[in-house]
Design an enzyme around this catalytic site. Sequence first.
Site, PDB file in Angstrom:
ATOM      1  N   ASN A 242     -18.828  -1.490  -3.692  1.00 57.21           N
ATOM      2  CA  ASN A 242     -18.806  -2.941  -3.935  1.00 57.21           C
ATOM      3  C   ASN A 242     -19.983  -3.639  -3.276  1.00 57.21           C
ATOM      4  O   ASN A 242     -20.663  -4.456  -3.894  1.00 57.21           O
ATOM      5  CB  ASN A 242     -17.475  -3.523  -3.434  1.00 57.21           C
ATOM      6  CG  ASN A 242     -17.046  -4.709  -4.258  1.00 57.21           C
ATOM      7  OD1 ASN A 242     -17.396  -4.814  -5.428  1.00 57.21           O
ATOM      8  ND2 ASN A 242     -16.317  -5.624  -3.649  1.00 57.21           N
TER       9      ASN A 242
ATOM     10  N   GLY B 133     -14.195  -9.230   9.351  1.00 56.23           N
ATOM     11  CA  GLY B 133     -15.190  -8.166   9.247  1.00 56.23           C
ATOM     12  C   GLY B 133     -15.265  -7.274  10.479  1.00 56.23           C
ATOM     13  O   GLY B 133     -16.143  -6.424  10.582  1.00 56.23           O
TER      14      GLY B 133
ATOM     15  N   TYR C 184       0.674   4.358  -2.363  1.00 55.00           N
ATOM     16  CA  TYR C 184      -0.366   5.348  -2.055  1.00 55.00           C
ATOM     17  C   TYR C 184      -0.059   6.070  -0.734  1.00 55.00           C
ATOM     18  O   TYR C 184      -0.004   7.293  -0.691  1.00 55.00           O
ATOM     19  CB  TYR C 184      -1.714   4.639  -1.981  1.00 55.00           C
ATOM     20  CG  TYR C 184      -2.890   5.568  -1.782  1.00 55.00           C
ATOM     21  CD1 TYR C 184      -3.239   6.502  -2.748  1.00 55.00           C
ATOM     22  CD2 TYR C 184      -3.673   5.491  -0.628  1.00 55.00           C
ATOM     23  CE1 TYR C 184      -4.333   7.347  -2.565  1.00 55.00           C
ATOM     24  CE2 TYR C 184      -4.768   6.327  -0.452  1.00 55.00           C
ATOM     25  CZ  TYR C 184      -5.101   7.248  -1.424  1.00 55.00           C
ATOM     26  OH  TYR C 184      -6.182   8.084  -1.239  1.00 55.00           O
TER      27      TYR C 184
ATOM     28  N   ASN D  99     -12.400   7.702   4.077  1.00 61.07           N
ATOM     29  CA  ASN D  99     -13.367   6.883   3.307  1.00 61.07           C
ATOM     30  C   ASN D  99     -14.640   7.614   2.874  1.00 61.07           C
ATOM     31  O   ASN D  99     -15.626   7.650   3.613  1.00 61.07           O
ATOM     32  CB  ASN D  99     -13.740   5.653   4.139  1.00 61.07           C
ATOM     33  CG  ASN D  99     -12.546   4.749   4.350  1.00 61.07           C
ATOM     34  OD1 ASN D  99     -11.600   5.111   5.072  1.00 61.07           O
ATOM     35  ND2 ASN D  99     -12.538   3.601   3.730  1.00 61.07           N
TER      36      ASN D  99
ATOM     37  N   ARG E 138       0.817  -1.218   0.000  1.00 62.47           N
ATOM     38  CA  ARG E 138       0.000   0.000   0.000  1.00 62.47           C
ATOM     39  C   ARG E 138       0.847   1.264   0.000  1.00 62.47           C
ATOM     40  O   ARG E 138       0.319   2.370  -0.054  1.00 62.47           O
ATOM     41  CB  ARG E 138      -0.909   0.030   1.244  1.00 62.47           C
ATOM     42  CG  ARG E 138      -2.020  -0.986   1.216  1.00 62.47           C
ATOM     43  CD  ARG E 138      -2.776  -1.017   2.529  1.00 62.47           C
ATOM     44  NE  ARG E 138      -3.836  -0.037   2.599  1.00 62.47           N
ATOM     45  CZ  ARG E 138      -5.149  -0.343   2.568  1.00 62.47           C
ATOM     46  NH1 ARG E 138      -5.545  -1.593   2.473  1.00 62.47           N
ATOM     47  NH2 ARG E 138      -6.056   0.599   2.653  1.00 62.47           N
TER      48      ARG E 138
ATOM     49  N   GLY F 101       3.189   7.797  -1.050  1.00 57.67           N
ATOM     50  CA  GLY F 101       2.995   8.804  -2.103  1.00 57.67           C
ATOM     51  C   GLY F 101       2.311  10.034  -1.540  1.00 57.67           C
ATOM     52  O   GLY F 101       2.738  11.175  -1.766  1.00 57.67           O
TER      53      GLY F 101
HETATM   54  N1  UDP Z   1     -13.469  -4.598   2.188  1.00 62.02           N
HETATM   55  C1  UDP Z   1     -14.300  -5.724   2.251  1.00 62.02           C
HETATM   56  N2  UDP Z   1     -14.947  -6.113   1.130  1.00 62.02           N
HETATM   57  C2  UDP Z   1     -14.836  -5.447  -0.067  1.00 62.02           C
HETATM   58  C3  UDP Z   1     -13.994  -4.300  -0.122  1.00 62.02           C
HETATM   59  C4  UDP Z   1     -13.322  -3.917   1.032  1.00 62.02           C
HETATM   60  O1  UDP Z   1     -14.431  -6.341   3.322  1.00 62.02           O
HETATM   61  O2  UDP Z   1     -15.480  -5.860  -1.047  1.00 62.02           O
HETATM   62  C5  UDP Z   1     -12.798  -4.144   3.420  1.00 62.02           C
HETATM   63  C6  UDP Z   1     -11.306  -3.864   3.272  1.00 62.02           C
HETATM   64  O3  UDP Z   1     -10.537  -5.025   3.475  1.00 62.02           O
HETATM   65  C7  UDP Z   1     -11.096  -2.829   4.363  1.00 62.02           C
HETATM   66  C8  UDP Z   1     -12.402  -2.055   4.379  1.00 62.02           C
HETATM   67  O4  UDP Z   1     -13.370  -2.905   3.760  1.00 62.02           O
HETATM   68  O5  UDP Z   1     -10.913  -3.444   5.605  1.00 62.02           O
HETATM   69  C9  UDP Z   1     -12.336  -0.740   3.620  1.00 62.02           C
HETATM   70  O6  UDP Z   1     -11.773  -1.000   2.348  1.00 62.02           O
HETATM   71  P1  UDP Z   1     -11.785   0.044   1.164  1.00 62.02           P
HETATM   72  O7  UDP Z   1     -11.123  -0.599  -0.010  1.00 62.02           O
HETATM   73  O8  UDP Z   1     -13.154   0.576   0.968  1.00 62.02           O
HETATM   74  O9  UDP Z   1     -10.915   1.272   1.678  1.00 62.02           O
HETATM   75  P2  UDP Z   1      -9.581   1.423   2.575  1.00 62.02           P
HETATM   76  O10 UDP Z   1     -10.055   2.098   3.806  1.00 62.02           O
HETATM   77  O11 UDP Z   1      -8.981   0.079   2.858  1.00 62.02           O
HETATM   78  O12 UDP Z   1      -8.691   2.271   1.753  1.00 62.02           O
END
Ligand code: UDP
Length: 282
Positions: free
Chosen positions: A160, A177, A116, A144, A113, A119
């Site tokens: 998603n 989760g 990003y 978020n 990661r 970055g």
């Molecule tokens: N996540 C999930 N299912 C999905 C997409 C994401 O459980 O289909 C989880 C991911 O592993 C993270 C959280 O949701 O713990 C937020 O992920 P996201 O990609 O939205 O943003 P992040 O905060 O990680 O940049």
Amino acid sequence: MDNYLSGLPDNVSHLRQRAGFQLIEHDLIQPLPEDWPVDAVFNLASPASPPYYLAHPIETARVNAQGTYHLLELARHHGARYLQASTSEVYGDPLVHPQPESYWGNVNPNGIRSCYDEGKRFAESLVMDYCRLGLDARIIRIFNTYGPRNRADDGRVVPNFIDRALRRLPLPVHGDGSQTRSFCYVEDLVRGMLAAQLHDGTRGEVFNLGNPGEFTMLELAELVQRLTGDASGVEFQPAREDDPSRRRPDITKATAKLGWTPRVNLEEGLRRTIAWFREHGA
Ligand code: UDP
């Protein structure tokens, strides 16, 4: 300006007829003509969804470094105001909770990661150097954010889950989760972003912009399923590498200095986003 690595031209098609609106296709990794007149620069150029930046790590690191440099030079040349979109990812997997702007973070400097995370951290450092040299610049750290015009294939958890729930497919939950996020509705974010750019007294400041309501991914899945009438359940998938376990903004500073607080709670924001996805989504 966009290079459409993750954005869609259709998202601004309703603005095309507006007087003064111009859309330029350009990759900010490449230099910009200096004679473009600007009063204000909002730099949001970067993939922000993990699947996108993981698929394009070099472009992500470069746009946050070289792209930021090009826009800072443009702003400096014209004496323009400058706003840098940074991210809650600069806090990494935080050891302080909730996260105030003064927290320096807990980031893997060379993990998957980091294109990003680092970055954005590099971009912050460059912005502050230009600011110390006289530029009228500020930084927002976005937590978020979701809403209408998210791509159905964006990959982030809110679009998603909504996309899958509307197609009556089980929601993929990474790990167990129990990890948390704080979700901000896009309209609230935009209000905060404008306030940070336009309010007096924001030069050189860093602001967290996000909604402090904190939810586990299982709670989010349940809410999306209730609001879409979906009963397909969840399917557990392996946890993402370096996935932060919790995240919640401390927005005391934005509230005090900008008079800003989010107005749209998660349920209301999801209702509006689901309505948009039903109409335009898949
Ligand atoms: N996540 C999930 N299912 C999905 C997409 C994401 O459980 O289909 C989880 C991911 O592993 C993270 C959280 O949701 O713990 C937020 O992920 P996201 O990609 O939205 O943003 P992040 O905060 O990680 O940049």
